[in-house]
Design a protein around this motif. Structure first.
Motif, PDB file in Angstrom:
ATOM      1  N   MET F   1       0.773  -1.227   0.000  1.00  0.00           N
ATOM      2  CA  MET F   1       0.000   0.000   0.000  1.00  0.00           C
ATOM      3  C   MET F   1       0.808   1.283   0.000  1.00  0.00           C
ATOM      4  O   MET F   1       0.226   2.329   0.236  1.00  0.00           O
ATOM      5  N   PRO F   2       2.119   1.196  -0.261  1.00  0.00           N
ATOM      6  CA  PRO F   2       2.811   2.490  -0.276  1.00  0.00           C
ATOM      7  C   PRO F   2       2.162   3.436  -1.283  1.00  0.00           C
ATOM      8  O   PRO F   2       1.683   2.991  -2.326  1.00  0.00           O
ATOM      9  N   ILE F   3       2.137   4.694  -0.896  1.00  0.00           N
ATOM     10  CA  ILE F   3       1.461   5.709  -1.699  1.00  0.00           C
ATOM     11  C   ILE F   3       2.460   6.817  -2.009  1.00  0.00           C
ATOM     12  O   ILE F   3       3.088   7.358  -1.102  1.00  0.00           O
ATOM     13  N   ILE F   4       2.597   7.139  -3.276  1.00  0.00           N
ATOM     14  CA  ILE F   4       3.475   8.223  -3.703  1.00  0.00           C
ATOM     15  C   ILE F   4       2.584   9.356  -4.196  1.00  0.00           C
ATOM     16  O   ILE F   4       1.771   9.156  -5.094  1.00  0.00           O
ATOM     17  N   THR F   5       2.716  10.519  -3.583  1.00  0.00           N
ATOM     18  CA  THR F   5       1.928  11.670  -4.041  1.00  0.00           C
ATOM     19  C   THR F   5       2.870  12.690  -4.658  1.00  0.00           C
ATOM     20  O   THR F   5       3.865  13.067  -4.047  1.00  0.00           O
ATOM     21  N   LEU F   6       2.527  13.092  -5.849  1.00  0.00           N
ATOM     22  CA  LEU F   6       3.317  14.096  -6.573  1.00  0.00           C
ATOM     23  C   LEU F   6       2.564  15.409  -6.605  1.00  0.00           C
ATOM     24  O   LEU F   6       1.398  15.440  -7.018  1.00  0.00           O
ATOM     25  N   GLU F   7       3.198  16.477  -6.216  1.00  0.00           N
ATOM     26  CA  GLU F   7       2.630  17.824  -6.380  1.00  0.00           C
ATOM     27  C   GLU F   7       3.527  18.563  -7.349  1.00  0.00           C
ATOM     28  O   GLU F   7       4.737  18.713  -7.082  1.00  0.00           O
ATOM     29  N   GLY F   8       2.976  19.046  -8.441  1.00  0.00           N
ATOM     30  CA  GLY F   8       3.839  19.775  -9.356  1.00  0.00           C
ATOM     31  C   GLY F   8       3.018  20.489 -10.407  1.00  0.00           C
ATOM     32  O   GLY F   8       1.790  20.472 -10.368  1.00  0.00           O
ATOM     33  N   PRO F   9       3.706  21.117 -11.345  1.00  0.00           N
ATOM     34  CA  PRO F   9       2.993  21.782 -12.433  1.00  0.00           C
ATOM     35  C   PRO F   9       2.310  20.730 -13.314  1.00  0.00           C
ATOM     36  O   PRO F   9       2.653  19.546 -13.245  1.00  0.00           O
ATOM     37  N   PRO F  10       1.341  21.131 -14.119  1.00  0.00           N
ATOM     38  CA  PRO F  10       0.667  20.174 -14.991  1.00  0.00           C
ATOM     39  C   PRO F  10       1.652  19.464 -15.926  1.00  0.00           C
ATOM     40  O   PRO F  10       2.621  20.066 -16.390  1.00  0.00           O
ATOM     41  N   ILE F  11       1.405  18.192 -16.158  1.00  0.00           N
ATOM     42  CA  ILE F  11       2.200  17.403 -17.114  1.00  0.00           C
ATOM     43  C   ILE F  11       1.284  17.164 -18.306  1.00  0.00           C
ATOM     44  O   ILE F  11       0.317  16.409 -18.215  1.00  0.00           O
ATOM     45  N   LEU F  12       1.572  17.845 -19.391  1.00  0.00           N
ATOM     46  CA  LEU F  12       0.613  17.832 -20.488  1.00  0.00           C
ATOM     47  C   LEU F  12       0.713  16.595 -21.364  1.00  0.00           C
ATOM     48  O   LEU F  12      -0.276  16.063 -21.838  1.00  0.00           O
ATOM     49  N   GLU F  13       1.942  16.119 -21.571  1.00  0.00           N
ATOM     50  CA  GLU F  13       2.083  14.981 -22.484  1.00  0.00           C
ATOM     51  C   GLU F  13       1.798  13.677 -21.770  1.00  0.00           C
ATOM     52  O   GLU F  13       2.457  13.331 -20.785  1.00  0.00           O
ATOM     53  N   LYS F  14       0.877  12.955 -22.327  1.00  0.00           N
ATOM     54  CA  LYS F  14       0.463  11.686 -21.735  1.00  0.00           C
ATOM     55  C   LYS F  14       1.637  10.702 -21.617  1.00  0.00           C
ATOM     56  O   LYS F  14       1.752   9.966 -20.644  1.00  0.00           O
ATOM     57  N   ALA F  15       2.514  10.702 -22.618  1.00  0.00           N
ATOM     58  CA  ALA F  15       3.628   9.749 -22.587  1.00  0.00           C
ATOM     59  C   ALA F  15       4.566  10.052 -21.411  1.00  0.00           C
ATOM     60  O   ALA F  15       5.104   9.137 -20.780  1.00  0.00           O
ATOM     61  N   VAL F  16       4.748  11.331 -21.122  1.00  0.00           N
ATOM     62  CA  VAL F  16       5.617  11.722 -20.010  1.00  0.00           C
ATOM     63  C   VAL F  16       4.996  11.284 -18.688  1.00  0.00           C
ATOM     64  O   VAL F  16       5.658  10.742 -17.793  1.00  0.00           O
ATOM     65  N   ARG F  17       3.724  11.496 -18.576  1.00  0.00           N
ATOM     66  CA  ARG F  17       3.006  11.105 -17.375  1.00  0.00           C
ATOM     67  C   ARG F  17       3.084   9.578 -17.161  1.00  0.00           C
ATOM     68  O   ARG F  17       3.323   9.102 -16.054  1.00  0.00           O
ATOM     69  N   ARG F  18       2.905   8.854 -18.255  1.00  0.00           N
ATOM     70  CA  ARG F  18       2.983   7.389 -18.154  1.00  0.00           C
ATOM     71  C   ARG F  18       4.358   6.923 -17.686  1.00  0.00           C
ATOM     72  O   ARG F  18       4.469   6.084 -16.802  1.00  0.00           O
ATOM     73  N   SER F  19       5.392   7.464 -18.302  1.00  0.00           N
ATOM     74  CA  SER F  19       6.747   7.043 -17.908  1.00  0.00           C
ATOM     75  C   SER F  19       7.016   7.417 -16.460  1.00  0.00           C
ATOM     76  O   SER F  19       7.643   6.658 -15.720  1.00  0.00           O
ATOM     77  N   LEU F  20       6.554   8.585 -16.071  1.00  0.00           N
ATOM     78  CA  LEU F  20       6.826   9.035 -14.702  1.00  0.00           C
ATOM     79  C   LEU F  20       6.208   8.074 -13.689  1.00  0.00           C
ATOM     80  O   LEU F  20       6.884   7.608 -12.770  1.00  0.00           O
ATOM     81  N   VAL F  21       4.937   7.752 -13.852  1.00  0.00           N
ATOM     82  CA  VAL F  21       4.321   6.863 -12.853  1.00  0.00           C
ATOM     83  C   VAL F  21       4.946   5.465 -12.899  1.00  0.00           C
ATOM     84  O   VAL F  21       5.088   4.812 -11.865  1.00  0.00           O
ATOM     85  N   GLU F  22       5.354   5.032 -14.076  1.00  0.00           N
ATOM     86  CA  GLU F  22       6.036   3.724 -14.165  1.00  0.00           C
ATOM     87  C   GLU F  22       7.358   3.741 -13.398  1.00  0.00           C
ATOM     88  O   GLU F  22       7.651   2.823 -12.636  1.00  0.00           O
ATOM     89  N   GLU F  23       8.134   4.807 -13.616  1.00  0.00           N
ATOM     90  CA  GLU F  23       9.445   4.860 -12.973  1.00  0.00           C
ATOM     91  C   GLU F  23       9.324   4.991 -11.453  1.00  0.00           C
ATOM     92  O   GLU F  23      10.027   4.331 -10.706  1.00  0.00           O
TER      93      GLU F  23
END
Lengths: 62, 62, 62, 62, 62, 62
Positions: F1-23
């Motif tokens: 159940m570890p939870i990672i919360t990210l606060e940041g500016p909007p990430i517009l590109e879907k591919a960037v968002r996908r890679s980020l959550v994967e990493e």
């Protein structure tokens, strides 16, 4: 100023904790297109009687 | 019910902590146009091995 | 890196929002003994159907 | 994956804590239409010098 | 001042949302031995491209 | 159940968002010694008038 907050069980080994914050920072810096110095990571460690999944405290799991 | 959450290093002196929560409360009450009794402040204190900036734990800073 | 998070109703006037983040930043910088540039403020605004006090959504208040 | 976070004073009796997480989990599972195993509860306990209401730390209340 | 924060998918039906905050408030008031008016509930609703489980955004699930 | 919360500016590109959550998920799973399916990531995106650094809203930066 992106901020990454981690909630999880305690991480006892210092080396693991160091690698984890390094990796999270690197991934976030790349995604946001910001220098790593702008990324903050907060590590919160929860005791097993502070977390429940499915209504059962982790401390009560068999 | 506005809620102010502070994340920072430990504040050791009680007088400093008292002034801080007073000031934050006063500023928020004024901005929201609410009585001070409606403002809640939570002070979270993080150990140096729970915070990293630029991928380096504060505990590892020279 | 101290982080101040505000949860409250929307603040519509830009001038009020500006003064609020300035004041909170100044208070925190003084209390922590850190330069103001180290202080981050996050302003979260909640709609009246996202907050309940005493079990009643603010949107349902008479 | 709904997550319920509780911030409040310490809950000393284990039986109270158990019932609380059970009830919160049941209510959330019903509202979201999800199985209870998907619900996570985090219990945070704050010391009286970490919380202020109306600008006064709970530890300073008469 | 106990605060319950819910993170989950959007709750579209107002009646469901009302019952949920009522039930959470009642459970927390009982556990903390406090009147219900002291309990605050914040409902956060996350879009499917804001949540990932197992490294996959909910929006990308088949 | 570890939870990672990210606060940041909007990430517009879907591919960037996908890679980020994967990493982030892969790094956390490795550090906690847990399967990736146990890791939850929440991505919060803040508008420039919701974040201040050094007392100045990002929206007011030159």
């Amino acid at each position: 100023m992106p901020i990454i907050t981690l909630e999880g069980p305690p991480i006892l080994e210092k080396a693991v904790r160091r690698s984890l914050v390094e990796e999270l920072t690197r991934s976030a810096a790349k995604a946001y297109g910001l220098p790593e110095e702008k990324i903050i990571v907060l590590v919160r460690e929860n005791a097993p009687d502070q977390v429940a999944v499915g209504g059962v405290l982790l401390a009560d799991r068999p």
